[in-house]
Design a protein around this motif. Structure first.
Motif, PDB file in Angstrom:
ATOM      1  N   ARG A  57      19.004  87.936  50.858  1.00  0.00           N
ATOM      2  CA  ARG A  57      19.373  88.225  52.242  1.00  0.00           C
ATOM      3  C   ARG A  57      20.299  87.166  52.861  1.00  0.00           C
ATOM      4  N   ARG A  58      20.155  85.929  52.417  1.00  0.00           N
ATOM      5  CA  ARG A  58      20.845  84.860  53.150  1.00  0.00           C
ATOM      6  C   ARG A  58      21.284  83.745  52.206  1.00  0.00           C
ATOM      7  N   VAL A  59      22.330  83.062  52.630  1.00  0.00           N
ATOM      8  CA  VAL A  59      22.840  81.894  51.916  1.00  0.00           C
ATOM      9  C   VAL A  59      22.681  80.687  52.836  1.00  0.00           C
ATOM     10  N   THR A  60      21.999  79.640  52.383  1.00  0.00           N
ATOM     11  CA  THR A  60      21.788  78.450  53.217  1.00  0.00           C
ATOM     12  C   THR A  60      22.266  77.198  52.477  1.00  0.00           C
ATOM     13  N   LEU A  61      22.641  76.222  53.247  1.00  0.00           N
ATOM     14  CA  LEU A  61      23.115  74.958  52.676  1.00  0.00           C
ATOM     15  C   LEU A  61      21.961  74.127  52.133  1.00  0.00           C
ATOM     16  N   THR A  62      22.188  73.473  51.021  1.00  0.00           N
ATOM     17  CA  THR A  62      21.242  72.477  50.526  1.00  0.00           C
ATOM     18  C   THR A  62      21.449  71.191  51.328  1.00  0.00           C
ATOM     19  N   LEU A  63      20.619  70.181  51.067  1.00  0.00           N
ATOM     20  CA  LEU A  63      20.774  68.892  51.736  1.00  0.00           C
ATOM     21  C   LEU A  63      22.153  68.304  51.423  1.00  0.00           C
ATOM     22  N   TYR A  64      22.554  68.356  50.140  1.00  0.00           N
ATOM     23  CA  TYR A  64      23.885  67.881  49.765  1.00  0.00           C
ATOM     24  C   TYR A  64      24.965  68.737  50.407  1.00  0.00           C
ATOM     25  N   GLY A  65      24.704  70.019  50.508  1.00  0.00           N
ATOM     26  CA  GLY A  65      25.666  70.926  51.111  1.00  0.00           C
ATOM     27  C   GLY A  65      25.925  70.600  52.570  1.00  0.00           C
ATOM     28  N   ARG A  66      24.858  70.242  53.316  1.00  0.00           N
ATOM     29  CA  ARG A  66      25.034  69.903  54.731  1.00  0.00           C
ATOM     30  C   ARG A  66      25.891  68.645  54.884  1.00  0.00           C
ATOM     31  N   THR A  67      25.635  67.651  54.029  1.00  0.00           N
ATOM     32  CA  THR A  67      26.440  66.426  54.079  1.00  0.00           C
ATOM     33  C   THR A  67      27.897  66.715  53.753  1.00  0.00           C
ATOM     34  N   PHE A  68      28.117  67.521  52.709  1.00  0.00           N
ATOM     35  CA  PHE A  68      29.479  67.839  52.313  1.00  0.00           C
ATOM     36  C   PHE A  68      30.182  68.668  53.379  1.00  0.00           C
ATOM     37  N   ALA A  69      29.437  69.541  54.078  1.00  0.00           N
ATOM     38  CA  ALA A  69      30.024  70.368  55.131  1.00  0.00           C
ATOM     39  C   ALA A  69      30.595  69.502  56.248  1.00  0.00           C
ATOM     40  N   GLU A  70      29.853  68.452  56.627  1.00  0.00           N
ATOM     41  CA  GLU A  70      30.338  67.552  57.686  1.00  0.00           C
ATOM     42  C   GLU A  70      31.613  66.841  57.256  1.00  0.00           C
ATOM     43  N   ARG A  71      31.606  66.329  56.021  1.00  0.00           N
ATOM     44  CA  ARG A  71      32.773  65.589  55.537  1.00  0.00           C
ATOM     45  C   ARG A  71      33.974  66.510  55.321  1.00  0.00           C
ATOM     46  N   SER A  72      33.739  67.691  54.789  1.00  0.00           N
ATOM     47  CA  SER A  72      34.857  68.605  54.528  1.00  0.00           C
ATOM     48  C   SER A  72      35.466  69.119  55.825  1.00  0.00           C
ATOM     49  N   ASP A  73      34.640  69.296  56.870  1.00  0.00           N
ATOM     50  CA  ASP A  73      35.179  69.695  58.180  1.00  0.00           C
ATOM     51  C   ASP A  73      36.140  68.635  58.704  1.00  0.00           C
ATOM     52  N   GLN A  74      35.751  67.363  58.554  1.00  0.00           N
ATOM     53  CA  GLN A  74      36.620  66.274  58.999  1.00  0.00           C
ATOM     54  C   GLN A  74      37.918  66.262  58.199  1.00  0.00           C
ATOM     55  N   LEU A  75      37.790  66.480  56.900  1.00  0.00           N
ATOM     56  CA  LEU A  75      38.970  66.485  56.038  1.00  0.00           C
ATOM     57  C   LEU A  75      39.922  67.617  56.405  1.00  0.00           C
ATOM     58  N   LEU A  76      39.390  68.823  56.575  1.00  0.00           N
ATOM     59  CA  LEU A  76      40.237  69.967  56.910  1.00  0.00           C
ATOM     60  C   LEU A  76      40.868  69.800  58.288  1.00  0.00           C
ATOM     61  N   ALA A  77      40.101  69.226  59.227  1.00  0.00           N
ATOM     62  CA  ALA A  77      40.652  68.998  60.570  1.00  0.00           C
ATOM     63  C   ALA A  77      41.825  68.029  60.508  1.00  0.00           C
ATOM     64  N   ASN A  78      41.688  66.971  59.704  1.00  0.00           N
ATOM     65  CA  ASN A  78      42.782  66.004  59.558  1.00  0.00           C
ATOM     66  C   ASN A  78      43.995  66.638  58.895  1.00  0.00           C
ATOM     67  N   VAL A  79      43.758  67.434  57.858  1.00  0.00           N
ATOM     68  CA  VAL A  79      44.865  68.097  57.161  1.00  0.00           C
ATOM     69  C   VAL A  79      45.595  69.037  58.110  1.00  0.00           C
ATOM     70  N   GLU A  80      44.844  69.818  58.870  1.00  0.00           N
ATOM     71  CA  GLU A  80      45.462  70.771  59.803  1.00  0.00           C
ATOM     72  C   GLU A  80      46.218  70.049  60.906  1.00  0.00           C
ATOM     73  N   LEU A  81      45.661  68.889  61.355  1.00  0.00           N
ATOM     74  CA  LEU A  81      46.349  68.104  62.377  1.00  0.00           C
ATOM     75  C   LEU A  81      47.682  67.585  61.862  1.00  0.00           C
ATOM     76  N   VAL A  82      47.672  67.062  60.646  1.00  0.00           N
ATOM     77  CA  VAL A  82      48.905  66.526  60.053  1.00  0.00           C
ATOM     78  C   VAL A  82      49.936  67.634  59.866  1.00  0.00           C
ATOM     79  N   LEU A  83      49.503  68.776  59.336  1.00  0.00           N
ATOM     80  CA  LEU A  83      50.437  69.877  59.107  1.00  0.00           C
ATOM     81  C   LEU A  83      51.030  70.395  60.418  1.00  0.00           C
ATOM     82  N   ALA A  84      50.173  70.496  61.446  1.00  0.00           N
ATOM     83  CA  ALA A  84      50.663  70.949  62.750  1.00  0.00           C
ATOM     84  C   ALA A  84      51.637  69.941  63.340  1.00  0.00           C
TER      85      ALA A  84
END
Length: 299
Positions: A57-84
């Motif tokens: 029924r559902r897909v949930t983040l593991t403990l490692y997944g939650r940590t990686f989600a925070e870091r990857s959001d920061q990375l993608l935000a920086n990449v998008e900022l630079v490209l813009a």
């Protein structure tokens, strides 16, 4: 660890985090469910960790997944900022770069750099904050300036220092001064003359006091000023000599001012570019940084 994934894998990961459902996540980024699944598997394989717990029924983040989600959001935000940012500059070539600098470095470094920079980006404005070393460091640390130019002194751990050039202290005097024809002057001889000095709030004064703590002047200074440029005005007026950074002296031959080497000891400072560690620079600020380091980095 080698990076065996790409931005598309990160975008797939972010979509699945947002929707917690393979079908909805795949639709949001225009992929099939099987393609999305392959991207997630590729990412987990590259990282060597499990990012999601999957049920029917559902897909949930593991403990490692939650940590990686925070870091990857920061990375993608920086990449998008630079490209813009790059896209905006390439289309409009407008913007503002703020540089904090000690006045002597502003005089020495910035005129030619700004002239060259304006030929590339004629609609980009450069704002100069010319102030004491302490104020320059504070302007960079608090984000008021994109970067700064000053000499290394008691820098915070959050400030990165990139050395550019070595600058020696010299004795500035009028050409008609009795000692003007000498090649050099010891510090003890300098302190026997009528001299002007910087007050204790100055970064240059702090450095000189530290390097010359074994030399006691035979007489007090004629007067104190806060800035080197003011000292040079006093020297030009004939009030006395002044110990100043060589880069603060006029670059071409001056009708009134000249200088002597100061020895025993030779006192130097390293002038460099400072920026806040981990700060993502704008495209145009990075371009101005590059011009400065390419032209002046010799140490």
């Amino acid at each position: 660890m080698p990076v065996n994934f790409d931005l598309n894998d990160l975008y797939a990961f972010r979509a699945l985090v947002e929707y917690s459902n393979f079908r909805l996540a795949a639709e949001s980024i225009c992929l099939s469910q099987s393609a999305l699944s392959r991207r997630i598997e590729k990412l987990e394989s590259a990282l060597g960790i499990k990012l999601f717990d999957r049920t029917t029924r559902r897909v949930t983040l593991t403990l490692y997944g939650r940590t990686f989600a925070e870091r990857s959001d920061q990375l993608l935000a920086n990449v998008e900022l630079v490209l813009a940012d790059i896209n905006k500059v390439s289309q409009d070539r407008v913007g503002l770069v703020t540089v904090a600098t000690v006045p002597s470095a502003a005089y020495y470094f910035m005129p030619d750099v700004i002239r060259r920079f304006q030929t590339r980006y004629p609609r980009v404005r450069v704002k100069i904050i010319d102030s004491s070393a302490g104020n320059v460091i504070e302007a960079v640390a608090c984000g008021q300036a994109d970067f700064g130019i000053c000499f290394a002194r008691d820098l915070q751990t959050t400030i990165e220092f990139i050395p550019l050039t070595s600058d020696v202290y010299v004795a500035a005097c009028r050409r008609d001064h009795p000692l003007a024809n000498k090649k050099n002057l010891t510090w003890r001889e300098f302190y026997q003359q009528d001299y002007i000095e910087l007050d204790k709030t100055s970064g240059n004064r702090h450095l000189l006091d530290k390097m010359l703590d074994h030399i006691v002047p035979e007489r007090p200074s004629i007067c104190e000023t806060r800035h080197v440029t003011t000292m040079l005005g006093m020297v030009e007026a004939g009030i006395g000599m002044a110990a100043v950074p060589a880069m603060s002296m006029p670059m071409s031959e001056h009708s009134v001012l000249t200088h002597l080497s100061l020895t025993e000891p030779v006192v130097k400072r390293t002038v460099g570019l400072i920026r806040r560690s981990g700060r993502m620079q704008s495209y145009i600020a990075a371009e101005l940084e590059k011009l400065i380091t390419e032209q002046y980095r010799v140490v």
